[in-house]
Design a protein around this motif. Structure first.
Motif: not given
Lengths: 381, 481
Positions: B36, B73, A9, B43, B66, A17-18, B70, B59-64, B68, A21, B39-40
């Motif tokens: 892994v 939650e 990956l 992602f 990831y 990507d974040a 960290r 990216g929006a999904q990852f940020e939210s 949580r 965004h 991060d991966e």
């Protein structure tokens, strides 16, 4: 072997990507802030404050059933009639706004610092020229020269010299680099130009400027001052208030005092011209003049005002005029609004720009017109 | 936490696989595990598939997610993809007991991927296409600007889920276009002639109607028939549509699939004879997987309870159950479960096996939204029939309203008219407007949907979205202007 250590990956794509965004969010927020610079909560928020900004255009739309009527199935405690709240709700505005599962990012909290940064990144002082002043010089060190000795070798130049020297001896290749080939980066100290600027903010505070018009004028100047302070901390600001007479006032007075009486716009430009001559010589200063009025001038004074503007434009980077509430009837001389007069008499006067703002949403376009970024590059060169 | 290496995981996989095959009859497809970092994992989870095109959407999904993770939650233990071969991602830093549970869990998924008829319809060789699509989209972003492509992707995603397999088709009856001869026709020659003429008009209109039949595949229809699309836009549309079609069978079998995975990890871990300390840790993890969710039926819990209900009916049915199922009391319980895993989807599973006993064990209730608080709910009943009807309805179309294109030349201006085939509840007005604007930017002209107002089936309402972003509501059928 079915267990592998490496995933193949891309390792930091998620973060990239974040970032994309966030950039998109930022652009959307900026677009929407422009329309909101007149709103109380933004103005009222000091630099320390945070404001809540709803973001339109970031929801992920889908056809769904009427949210209020939808029924569902859950699991756990609860008897018929019991109300169950959201589990583990976050305190509003805690840190960076995040997505609830299944919910869309809808509002963010921003520091006013960020708000201003976003807005002002699109503005600039136009036609800003380097103006040198003997007592305010600073220097920077630039490596832009070559020498035969020095601390930092320039490999590319050295190879070029070697190639040239070999060629002179009939060999068309690199090799045998010797002392005469060596080239070194050399530095020199360069005088840094100073972009010294003064901006005259002149406001009509006469009786015809009712509460709404005054508010618009002050809002406009508020953003001017915020912008200048943030982006050009070396800029001098001179505040001028006028009715039929004009005078220099403090910032405090400028934003808070109301007066009454008639309007003679030329008085403001007379004061501006005098102060400029006495304190801000054109060879040392970039000069900007912005005047805001409702355009209800003594008709007989219009020509005089224009005459002064024509005297100012050659030495100024910009003379600007904003008319608030331009379509309201002029009770003194209907049809003699200043904007109409300028349009007819000074429509193509170089260095002079005018704009109209009917309501607060039109303040941003006006700011953009006066502080247009586009021709900066060309002007500095 | 004990340190472990890949060899330990391999040993666990071998042992679990052996138990699954010999004791449970679950011959799972080969699973390739990757160990892994978070991060991966996050992602891949945000993207839905590894190596998918880069987009701010993921990216929006990852940020939210990831973020949580960290903040402590929630945590993803495993991710598995229905590709050939099956790939699963295990999170580094999980204890060996957690990895054991996850590997056993994945074997359940692996069996369903391999045998279920709905999942079998998926193109499991999708990865080369996904990778090539990612490259093309990156090229388009380079050529047309990242923002333009992201906006276009967003518009496509707004309607991508409306594909025929996503919905049970509820077609409107075709209008009658022939005059049916009646015995009193001769008495009313004028009326009959007028009727004939009216029907001829209708026939004519029908012949000219486009599409001839209502079209459920929104994205494909637009891709084929929109006038002003550029080639790259048509390509992006077909990418979004085809990747979405890969996910639909998974949506359709979510409860079944998770049920199988939980059943596998429970049955396998029971047989591993873990030492007391490890078994205790396993029990805690297992409990956290199957605990009830307020406001949502936990698919892990519901799935495994449904499968265990089948096993119970196979061995210990009551009188009614003997009546209802021929095999009740006389079947090999695991054989019955395997049959269901092969042939059922969530809707069929719920319809047949969501008994009052299952409702009780999962502590399910039906709820309504409270006015003004989107996230607060009121428990309405725990009655099993109501709960089942609601769940079945949600799973018959994944809660997605049935929308069809009925006219592609609406108002004579080439606008689109959509029809919401409602089930007694109308579309959400705000979301309908937002979605129609996205759709209109794709079609290039206004799009209108006909739905009903709330629960009032007598009062139709029309919403229109324009490419520029304006929207309207009409209480009368919008005519040509």
């Amino acid at each position: 072997m079915a267990v592998l250590g490496d995933s193949g990956l891309p390792r930091d794509q998620g973060r990239r990507d974040a970032l994309h965004h966030r950039e998109r969010m930022r652009r959307k927020i900026t677009e929407q802030l422009r329309e909101r610079i007149g709103e109380e909560d933004i103005i009222a928020a000091g630099p320390e404050k945070r404001i809540r900004v709803p973001i339109k255009g970031t929801r992920r739309w889908q056809f769904i059933l009427d949210r209020g009527l939808e029924q569902g199935v859950g699991g756990g405690d609860g008897e018929p009639g019991d109300i169950i709240g959201p589990a583990g709700g976050q305190p509003p505005g805690a840190g960076e706004a995040g997505l609830e599962p299944g919910e869309e990012l809808y509002e963010v909290w921003l520091d006013m610092d960020d708000v201003e940064e976003m807005l002002f990144s699109e503005l600039a002082l136009p036609r800003l020229k380097p103006k040198q002043q003997a007592n305010a010089q600073s220097t920077e060190v630039v490596f832009d020269d070559l020498a035969r000795q020095g601390p930092r070798i320039d490999k590319k130049a050295t190879l070029r010299e070697n190639l040239a020297r070999n060629a002179r001896r009939g060999r068309t290749r690199l090799g045998g680099i010797e002392k005469p080939d060596m080239r070194f980066l050399s530095y020199r100290e360069r005088l840094l130009p100073r972009h010294k600027a003064v901006i005259f903010l002149a406001m009509d505070v006469s009786g015809s400027m009712d509460a709404g018009r005054k508010r618009m004028a002050r809002l406009f100047f508020y953003w001017c001052v915020q912008f200048l302070r943030r982006r050009y901390d070396q800029t001098e600001i001179v505040f001028v208030a006028h009715t039929t007479e004009a005078r220099e006032v403090t910032e405090e007075e400028f934003f808070n005092r109301a007066e009454s009486g008639g309007t003679r716009v030329s008085s403001a430009f007379e004061v501006v011209e005098r102060i400029q001559r006495e304190r801000f010589p054109a060879e040392d200063w970039n000069i900007y003049v912005l005047h805001v009025s409702d355009g209800d001038n003594f008709a007989a004074d219009n020509a005089r005002a224009l005459e002064l503007i024509e005297r100012l434009t050659p030495i100024c980077a910009l003379v600007g005029y904003l008319e608030v509430d331009p379509h309201a009837g002029s009770w003194s001389h209907p049809g003699h609004k200043l904007s109409r007069f300028y349009e007819q008499s000074a429509g193509d006067l170089p260095g002079f720009a005018f704009a109209e703002a009917e309501d607060e949403r039109e303040l941003w376009p006006a700011l953009k017109k006066f502080f247009a970024k586009d021709d900066v590059e060309a002007a500095v060169r | 936490m004990t340190a472990y290496g890949l060899a330990d995981l391999q040993r666990i996989d071998d042992r679990c696989r052996e138990l699954a095959a010999s004791e449970l009859g679950l011959e799972a497809a080969e699973v390739i595990y990757h160990l892994v970092g978070p991060d991966e994992v996050y992602f891949a989870a945000a993207n839905g598939l590894p190596a998918r095109y880069s987009s701010a959407r993921w990216g929006a999904q990852f940020e939210s997610d990831y973020g949580r993770y960290r903040a402590g939650e929630g945590r993803i233990y495993e991710l598995i993809f229905n590709t050939r071969p099956v790939h699963a991602y295990l999170m580094e830093g999980n204890s060996l007991v957690a990895q054991t549970l996850v590997i056993a869990h994945c074997l359940g998924h692996g069996y369903v991927f391999e045998t279920n008829r709905w999942l079998g319809a998926v193109d499991r060789e999708i990865m080369p296409r996904v990778i090539s699509a990612a490259e093309r989209i990156a090229d388009y972003m380079g050529a047309h600007g990242r923002d333009a492509v992201e906006d276009f992707l967003g518009a496509c995603h707004a309607i991508a889920i409306h594909q025929p397999q996503a919905q049970l088709l509820r077609r409107a009856p075709t209008p009658e276009t022939e005059h049916r001869p009646g015995r009193y026709d001769e008495l009313f020659p004028e009326e009959v002639a007028a009727e004939r003429q009216r029907l001829a008009h209708e026939r004519d209109a029908l012949r000219r109607r486009f599409p001839r039949e209502p079209e459920q595949d929104l994205l494909r229809f637009i891709e084929r028939h929109a006038r002003s699309l550029e080639d790259w836009q048509r390509d992006v549309m077909s990418i979004v549509r085809s990747e979405q079609s890969y996910f639909l069978p998974q949506l359709r079998t979510k409860i079944l699939n998770e049920g199988a995975a939980v059943l596998a990890h429970q049955e396998i871990c029971q047989r591993l004879l873990l030492p007391a300390g490890e078994y205790w840790e396993y029990e805690q993890l297992n409990a956290s997987v199957v605990q009830p969710h307020p406001g949502q039926a936990n698919p892990y819990n519901l799935g495994v309870e449904l499968l265990r209900e089948i096993m119970r009916i196979a061995t210990d049915p009551d009188e009614d159950e003997r009546e209802r199922w021929r095999w009740a009391g006389e079947a090999d319980p695991l054989e019955r479960v395997r049959t269901v895993l092969r042939d059922y989807d969530d809707e069929a599973l719920l319809r047949e096996f969501l008994t009052p006993k299952v409702c009780e064990r999962c502590r399910l209730y039906a709820f309504e939204r409270t006015a003004g608080h989107a996230r607060r709910i009121r428990v309405s009943t725990r009655e099993a029939d109501t709960v089942r009807d609601l769940l079945v309805r949600h799973h018959s179309n994944f809660g997605i309203p049935a929308i069809e294109i009925v006219d592609a030349d609406f108002r004579g201006h080439g606008e689109l008219l959509l029809q919401h085939r409602h089930d007694g509840i109308g579309l959400d007005p705000e979301y309908a407007r937002g979605t129609l604007v996205e759709m209109a930017t794709l079609w290039g002209k206004a799009c209108t949907v006909q739905t009903i107002r709330g629960r009032d089936t007598e009062r139709p309402v029309w919403f229109t979205g324009h490419p520029g972003g304006q929207t309207e509501r009409h209480d009368e059928a919008p005519g040509s202007d």
